[in-house]
Design a protein around this motif. Sequence first.
Motif, PDB file in Angstrom:
ATOM      1  N   PHE A   1       1.159  -1.095  -0.355  1.00 11.98           N
ATOM      2  CA  PHE A   1      -0.298   0.379  -0.008  1.00 11.98           C
ATOM      3  C   PHE A   1       0.848   1.424  -0.192  1.00 11.98           C
ATOM      4  O   PHE A   1       0.177   2.404  -0.417  1.00 11.98           O
ATOM      5  CB  PHE A   1      -1.126   0.333   1.176  1.00 11.98           C
ATOM      6  CG  PHE A   1      -2.615  -0.632   0.454  1.00 11.98           C
ATOM      7  CD1 PHE A   1      -3.170  -0.489   0.269  1.00 11.98           C
ATOM      8  CD2 PHE A   1      -1.892  -1.982   1.730  1.00 11.98           C
ATOM      9  CE1 PHE A   1      -4.447  -1.042   0.138  1.00 11.98           C
ATOM     10  CE2 PHE A   1      -3.202  -3.021   1.119  1.00 11.98           C
ATOM     11  CZ  PHE A   1      -4.342  -2.007  -0.152  1.00 11.98           C
TER      12      PHE A   1
ATOM     13  N   TYR B   1      -4.949   5.485   6.842  1.00  5.20           N
ATOM     14  CA  TYR B   1      -5.942   3.839   6.831  1.00  5.20           C
ATOM     15  C   TYR B   1      -7.587   3.492   7.461  1.00  5.20           C
ATOM     16  O   TYR B   1      -8.818   3.003   6.658  1.00  5.20           O
ATOM     17  CB  TYR B   1      -4.662   3.783   6.181  1.00  5.20           C
ATOM     18  CG  TYR B   1      -4.424   3.274   4.845  1.00  5.20           C
ATOM     19  CD1 TYR B   1      -4.599   2.523   3.823  1.00  5.20           C
ATOM     20  CD2 TYR B   1      -3.327   3.353   4.518  1.00  5.20           C
ATOM     21  CE1 TYR B   1      -3.856   2.711   2.329  1.00  5.20           C
ATOM     22  CE2 TYR B   1      -2.836   4.278   3.781  1.00  5.20           C
ATOM     23  CZ  TYR B   1      -2.595   3.400   2.402  1.00  5.20           C
ATOM     24  OH  TYR B   1      -2.140   3.554   1.338  1.00  5.20           O
TER      25      TYR B   1
ATOM     26  N   THR C   1      -7.823  -4.832  -1.864  1.00  8.21           N
ATOM     27  CA  THR C   1      -6.002  -4.731  -2.360  1.00  8.21           C
ATOM     28  C   THR C   1      -5.490  -4.274  -3.389  1.00  8.21           C
ATOM     29  O   THR C   1      -5.020  -3.465  -3.816  1.00  8.21           O
ATOM     30  CB  THR C   1      -5.457  -6.336  -1.870  1.00  8.21           C
ATOM     31  OG1 THR C   1      -5.356  -6.566   0.030  1.00  8.21           O
ATOM     32  CG2 THR C   1      -3.797  -6.159  -2.138  1.00  8.21           C
TER      33      THR C   1
ATOM     34  N   PRO D   1      -9.311   0.419   1.442  1.00 13.12           N
ATOM     35  CA  PRO D   1      -8.905  -0.809   1.382  1.00 13.12           C
ATOM     36  C   PRO D   1      -8.598  -1.621   2.363  1.00 13.12           C
ATOM     37  O   PRO D   1      -9.277  -1.368   3.534  1.00 13.12           O
ATOM     38  CB  PRO D   1      -7.346   0.585   1.560  1.00 13.12           C
ATOM     39  CG  PRO D   1      -8.033   1.861   2.686  1.00 13.12           C
ATOM     40  CD  PRO D   1      -9.418   1.704   2.366  1.00 13.12           C
TER      41      PRO D   1
END
Length: 276
Positions: A38, A50, A195, A209
């Motif tokens: 990521f 995130y 992903t 995510p």
Amino acid sequence: MKKTLAITLTLGVTFGATATLAAAIDPETDRQQMVDFFKAKNPKIAMDAYVNGAYIYSADAMAQWEAAEEFPPYLDAIDSGEQLYTADKAVFEKCFGTDVTKIRPKYPMFDEATQKVVTLESSINKCRTDAGLKPYKLKEGDIANVSGYLAYQARGAKIDVKIESEGARKAYEDGRKSYITPTGQFGLSCAKCHTYNAGRNARADTLSPNIGHTSHFPVFRAGAQKLTTLHHRYLGCHENMRAEPFEAQSDQYKNLEFFQAYVSNGLEINGPGYRK
């Protein structure tokens, strides 16, 4: 570019592993590869961001979410959760202790006695039934409100899932397998959306995510106007994939939560969240 490609290929090998190769998986190496993937994919996004899910991919969406958070629509649900918790406070304190800020960060966890993953929602209901009280219905309603209240009290605490035994590692691997395995009529996997295609649109929605996914549950859905649990979201995802869903609080979903929470270790709990 070479570093990014190397990380991507490494993750691809890891997430495409066969059941035989999966026996050699080290959870911490696996988690770090996910984080590196990521970081390489979106180098301008700070890792601690995130916890905000799909909103991190759009400045406009983030601004709208921040505006909604000024007067959160889930406050009534939190108040309801607090009232429910207080009504059976003596029972809950025997199970969880007196400090409500320390309850949510313990979960999910692996119980060595039963050799199973234990979630916050399953512990809430076990606490009630052990005391002779009726369990809450799963997925939404009272269970989500109490869970949301405890998440709100724990905001700022870090996710810190432990894997310290062979049983815990196997539970992680089972959750990981559920995450990467294509299923349903569309042949999709969780990894395909959350992903590899995180940040892209699926119809009108931006795909969130995997990193940080468990940090903000239960979530207040604007369309439903109520809090819903993480396992309710799993059910919805499987239905969208035209796959046969498992039951909320099944071993399959508990292990999936265990996997997702572990790869989010170090991020802050910021539930309940608000999503459109």
